[in-house]
Design an enzyme around this catalytic site. Structure first.
Site, PDB file in Angstrom:
ATOM      1  N   ASP A  16       0.807  -1.232   0.000  1.00 33.53           N
ATOM      2  CA  ASP A  16       0.000   0.000   0.000  1.00 33.53           C
ATOM      3  C   ASP A  16       0.836   1.276   0.000  1.00 33.53           C
ATOM      4  O   ASP A  16       0.310   2.349  -0.276  1.00 33.53           O
ATOM      5  CB  ASP A  16      -0.916   0.020   1.224  1.00 33.53           C
ATOM      6  CG  ASP A  16      -1.913  -1.124   1.216  1.00 33.53           C
ATOM      7  OD1 ASP A  16      -2.180  -1.649   0.133  1.00 33.53           O
ATOM      8  OD2 ASP A  16      -2.410  -1.483   2.295  1.00 33.53           O
ATOM      9  N   GLN A  35      -2.438  -8.856  -6.489  1.00 36.02           N
ATOM     10  CA  GLN A  35      -1.494  -7.736  -6.314  1.00 36.02           C
ATOM     11  C   GLN A  35      -0.409  -8.031  -5.286  1.00 36.02           C
ATOM     12  O   GLN A  35       0.600  -7.352  -5.224  1.00 36.02           O
ATOM     13  CB  GLN A  35      -2.256  -6.477  -5.863  1.00 36.02           C
ATOM     14  CG  GLN A  35      -3.225  -5.957  -6.895  1.00 36.02           C
ATOM     15  CD  GLN A  35      -4.283  -5.066  -6.264  1.00 36.02           C
ATOM     16  OE1 GLN A  35      -4.123  -3.863  -6.201  1.00 36.02           O
ATOM     17  NE2 GLN A  35      -5.367  -5.652  -5.783  1.00 36.02           N
TER      18      GLN A  35
HETATM   19  O1  F6P Z   1      -2.260  -4.115   4.064  1.00 39.19           O
HETATM   20  C1  F6P Z   1      -2.100  -4.694   2.839  1.00 39.19           C
HETATM   21  C2  F6P Z   1      -3.402  -5.129   2.264  1.00 39.19           C
HETATM   22  O2  F6P Z   1      -3.071  -5.812   1.093  1.00 39.19           O
HETATM   23  C3  F6P Z   1      -4.437  -4.042   2.008  1.00 39.19           C
HETATM   24  O3  F6P Z   1      -4.256  -3.292   0.859  1.00 39.19           O
HETATM   25  C4  F6P Z   1      -5.714  -4.822   1.966  1.00 39.19           C
HETATM   26  O4  F6P Z   1      -6.812  -4.012   2.275  1.00 39.19           O
HETATM   27  C5  F6P Z   1      -5.488  -5.844   3.022  1.00 39.19           C
HETATM   28  O5  F6P Z   1      -4.091  -6.040   3.099  1.00 39.19           O
HETATM   29  C6  F6P Z   1      -6.170  -7.159   2.767  1.00 39.19           C
HETATM   30  O6  F6P Z   1      -5.945  -7.982   3.870  1.00 39.19           O
HETATM   31  P1  F6P Z   1      -6.272  -9.532   3.945  1.00 39.19           P
HETATM   32  O7  F6P Z   1      -5.269 -10.253   3.088  1.00 39.19           O
HETATM   33  O8  F6P Z   1      -6.103  -9.859   5.380  1.00 39.19           O
HETATM   34  O9  F6P Z   1      -7.648  -9.702   3.415  1.00 39.19           O
END
Ligand code: F6P
Length: 342
Positions: free
Chosen positions: A127, A274
């Site tokens: 991010d 991503q």
């Molecule tokens: O903090 C990194 C991130 O990829 C964010 O952009 C995203 O909102 C979040 O993690 C998603 O988290 P998880 O993999 O726990 O769903």
């Protein structure tokens, strides 16, 4: 010294490159020993470890993810969590920790450092929203993945004269959306920093399509919100850090655009694509430099710090600088993206 290494929070390309660099320089230059803590803060909390030396790091440089595993476990949300972390470190003979993570993981590192734990942080997140450093590793790779996807979306959008909405990660900051939108030639870039006006978005798209067959790519960050505050969908579920699980703005936006403009609109949610796969060369180099600098900081006993990139150089900043304020997108950069709206 016996040094523990952990990776916490959402994974990110380049984590293995940091681990490899920490271990290589630590063993080779300083004669330190390492303990791999598994699954973020869960490792020191539950004494979950793996052996970690140069041999265990062979071949991991180009591999995405993390050989140590990751989690969003927060010791401050567990009864006696910080005390257990300290007890387990002492029991394992671990003198210091390298914590590789984002806002949450480094926030825990910062608190533990205040309680006397010897820790150095390495800023990680796709991010790019950590302060104190100009860029975090993983961001460059994520942007490249999104740009590759946008390039592909362009050709199918053109064939069908459609609007294609591309939802990308970024819950509080729209760095990925802005960089990828500029690099990918998006017709709209919508970010959490600036609530969007759906009337403007639709007017831009209508103007563009009235000129002929101009397929449009709309890049929307998962945390983007409409001005009216009525369109964001979330399940309401929260993780250990109290973050609401996001998802759905792309779909809602696509439906709204189609309804208001009459243009056929589809949505692509890139999600965890991503975060996966091999890091770019830029991220491998940055992660390696961060890893080297982190073990240098440990060796110098400069605890409570985070390594950071500033004007091309790797420096150390207090952990507080990295975690106190979220780094949002520079308004000047948003203006650049806006220039190409419509
Ligand atoms: O903090 C990194 C991130 O990829 C964010 O952009 C995203 O909102 C979040 O993690 C998603 O988290 P998880 O993999 O726990 O769903």
């Amino acid at each position: 010294m016996r040094v523990g290494v952990l990776t916490g929070g959402g994974d990110c390309p380049g984590l293995n490159a940091v681990i490899r660099a920490v271990v290589r320089k630590g063993e080779q230059s300083y004669g330190h020993e390492f303990v791999g803590f598994l699954d973020g803060w869960r490792g020191p909390l539950e004494r979950r470890t793996m052996p970690l030396d140069v041999e265990h790091c062979r071949g991991i440089l180009p591999r995405g993810g993390t050989i140590l595993g990751s989690s969003r476990t927060n010791p401050y949300k567990v009864e006696d969590g910080p005390a257990r972390v300290k007890e387990n470190m002492a029991a394992l003979g671990v003198d210091a920790l390298v914590a590789i993570g984002g806002e949450d993981t480094l926030g825990v590192a910062h608190k533990l450092s205040g309680e006397g734990v010897a820790v150095v942080g390495v800023p990680k997140t796709i991010d790019n929203d950590l302060s104190g450093t100009e860029v975090t590793f993983g961001f460059h790779t994520a942007v490249q993945i999104v740009v590759d996807a946008i390039d592909r979306l362009h050709t199918t959008a053109e064939s069908h004269d459609r609007v294609l909405v591309c939802e990308v990660m970024g819950r509080h900051a729209g760095w990925i959306a802005t960089y990828a939108g500029i690099a990918g030639g998006a017709a709209e870039v919508l970010v959490p920093e600036v609530p969007f006006d759906i009337d403007h978005v639709c007017a831009d798209l209508t103007r563009r399509h009235e000129k002929g067959r101009f397929a449009s790519i709309v890049v929307v960050a998962e945390g983007a919100k409409p001005k009216e505050g009525t369109m964001v969908l979330s399940s309401g579920e929260v993780d250990a850090f109290g973050h609401v699980r996001l998802g759905g703005i792309g779909q809602v936006l696509a439906e709204e655009i189609e309804k208001r403009t009459g243009f056929e609109t589809r949505v692509t949610v890139l999600g965890h694509i991503q975060r996966g796969g091999t890091p770019t060369a830029f991220d491998r180099v940055l992660a390696t430099r961060f890893g080297v600098a982190a073990i240098d900081a440990i060796h110098a006993r400069d605890f409570g710090t985070m390594v950071a990139l500033r004007a091309g150089a790797i420096i150390r900043v207090p952990l507080a600088e990295g975690v106190d304020v979220l780094k949002t997108v520079d308004p000047e950069l948003l203006e650049v993206a806006e220039l190409f709206h419509g």
